[in-house]
Design an enzyme around this catalytic site. Structure first.
Site, PDB file in Angstrom:
ATOM      1  N   PHE A 149       0.837  -1.201   0.000  1.00 37.23           N
ATOM      2  CA  PHE A 149       0.000   0.000   0.000  1.00 37.23           C
ATOM      3  C   PHE A 149       0.870   1.250   0.000  1.00 37.23           C
ATOM      4  O   PHE A 149       2.067   1.205   0.311  1.00 37.23           O
ATOM      5  CB  PHE A 149      -0.932   0.005   1.217  1.00 37.23           C
ATOM      6  CG  PHE A 149      -0.216   0.100   2.537  1.00 37.23           C
ATOM      7  CD1 PHE A 149       0.002   1.333   3.145  1.00 37.23           C
ATOM      8  CD2 PHE A 149       0.258  -1.049   3.178  1.00 37.23           C
ATOM      9  CE1 PHE A 149       0.676   1.419   4.360  1.00 37.23           C
ATOM     10  CE2 PHE A 149       0.928  -0.972   4.394  1.00 37.23           C
ATOM     11  CZ  PHE A 149       1.138   0.270   4.983  1.00 37.23           C
ATOM     12  N   CYS A 150       0.252   2.379  -0.359  1.00 36.11           N
ATOM     13  CA  CYS A 150       0.922   3.681  -0.338  1.00 36.11           C
ATOM     14  C   CYS A 150      -0.150   4.752  -0.157  1.00 36.11           C
ATOM     15  O   CYS A 150      -1.308   4.438   0.110  1.00 36.11           O
ATOM     16  CB  CYS A 150       1.732   3.901  -1.616  1.00 36.11           C
ATOM     17  SG  CYS A 150       0.717   3.919  -3.113  1.00 36.11           S
ATOM     18  N   THR A 151       0.212   6.006  -0.325  1.00 34.48           N
ATOM     19  CA  THR A 151      -0.720   7.102  -0.044  1.00 34.48           C
ATOM     20  C   THR A 151      -1.955   7.086  -0.932  1.00 34.48           C
ATOM     21  O   THR A 151      -3.091   7.087  -0.454  1.00 34.48           O
ATOM     22  CB  THR A 151      -0.009   8.460  -0.194  1.00 34.48           C
ATOM     23  OG1 THR A 151       1.190   8.447   0.573  1.00 34.48           O
ATOM     24  CG2 THR A 151      -0.913   9.592   0.283  1.00 34.48           C
ATOM     25  N   ILE A 184      -4.093   4.638   0.846  1.00 35.45           N
ATOM     26  CA  ILE A 184      -4.501   4.967   2.217  1.00 35.45           C
ATOM     27  C   ILE A 184      -5.638   5.978   2.221  1.00 35.45           C
ATOM     28  O   ILE A 184      -6.587   5.874   3.013  1.00 35.45           O
ATOM     29  CB  ILE A 184      -3.308   5.532   3.007  1.00 35.45           C
ATOM     30  CG1 ILE A 184      -2.174   4.510   3.067  1.00 35.45           C
ATOM     31  CG2 ILE A 184      -3.729   5.935   4.422  1.00 35.45           C
ATOM     32  CD1 ILE A 184      -0.828   5.110   3.439  1.00 35.45           C
TER      33      ILE A 184
END
Length: 330
Positions: free
Chosen positions: A176-178, A205
């Protein structure tokens, strides 16, 4: 005052004419008073912008009028102030820099996981959960039990994978990332390295915080964002962090009480890394920023141009007054 819409967007799609797209896209941003930065490359588009509801809608409509971007992925949040100073469209080799040309998410990437299904996936004991963001981002918030690769830039991520992950041992990997772009490219890298079951959080996120109720959330802390808000909380509102001007690292109110912190000049992250010359330059910039604020301007962006124009006018007026005074004394 109406709220500012902050819109993070990206799409991996082949844009062979990306160079020609730049000026019309920039013109559309300026026309609708939308600020922020968009990156264009042969592999797609990426960026975060902000403006009025009408302005952001107009920009999205313009982008979606191109069939290649009709389903562009975007996430929205709101802020009381404009978090950007300028409107920019930049041409790049990659819209998110991994540094490996042959990695192409347009050809292959991992499986998308909707926010509502994310908790079940990362609660599976067989799932290895990896945060693909940088160390300073992870420091202020991440998912429960997520692995921190301890990278300073996304370019370092392939080395982390080579040294720490094994497709024979780690059968199920969730990333996952922003906003979704880094983890999408990361899963393309993982697939290229022989990992089979690779998953990534759709929308990142920000989408998870938007759709998953707090009481069900497995997110811990705040989420770092690349604008003047610095971080957002679970309600996607500005969080509790500020940012050091010198190194751009997130800092807390407690950090500001440390002896290394000097507003606009240094913090405990960079105090021993910033040269005296840099500190002097930052000090002058902070002084100019304070003077600009007293006049109701920002020291950067469009306001800086207005301030420069005002200063020029004031100097011309002062010269004219001095000239007339000197003439009257003759």
């Amino acid at each position: 005052m109406s709220q500012i819409v902050v819109c993070a967007m990206y799409k991996f799609v082949t844009l062979e004419d990306y160079e020609a797209m730049r000026q019309p896209l920039l013109d559309t941003m300026i026309k609708n008073n939308v600020k922020g930065t968009l990156l264009l490359a042969n592999e797609g588009i990426n960026g975060t912008v902000a403006g009025s509801r009408e302005g952001v809608n107009a920009l999205l409509a313009y982008l979606k009028s191109d069939s290649r971007l009709a389903d562009i992925d975007y996430k929205e949040s709101y802020h009381q102030e404009m978090p950007f100073y300028r409107s920019k469209v930049k041409l790049k080799k990659e819209i998110v820099t991994l540094g490996i040309e042959e990695i192409d998410p347009n050809k292959v990437c991992g499986k998308y996981v909707e926010p509502k299904d994310w908790n079940a996936l990362i609660s599976d004991p067989e799932t290895i959960l990896v945060d693909t963001r940088n160390d300073y981002e992870i420091e202020i918030g991440t998912f429960k039990n997520a692995i921190n690769p301890s990278t300073e830039t996304f370019r370092e991520f392939p080395e982390y994978v080579d040294k720490n992950l094994d497709p024979k041992k780690h059968k199920k990997v969730a990333m996952f990332c922003t906003g979704g772009i880094r983890c999408e490219k990361s899963t393309a890298l993982m697939k290229a390295k022989g990992f089979d079951e690779v998953y990534h959080l759709k929308g990142g996120i920000l989408k998870y915080l938007e759709e998953v109720p707090k009481e069900e959330s497995m997110w811990e802390g705040e989420c770092f964002v690349f604008d003047s808000r610095v971080a957002v909380n679970h309600d996607l509102e500005k969080g509790s962090y500020d940012q050091c001007f010198a190194c751009r690292m997130p800092i807390t109110e407690e950090d500001k009480k440390r002896p290394e912190y000097v507003k606009g000049i240094s913090c405990h992250h960079c105090y021993d890394k910033v040269t005296e010359e840099q500190k002097a330059r930052f000090a002058e910039r902070e002084k100019q920023s304070q003077l600009a604020a007293e006049r109701g301007f920002s020291h950067v962006g469009d306001d800086a141009k207005k301030l420069a124009k005002l200063n020029k006018q004031q100097k011309q007026q002062a010269k004219e007054i001095a000239r007339k005074k000197a003439k009257s004394e003759i």
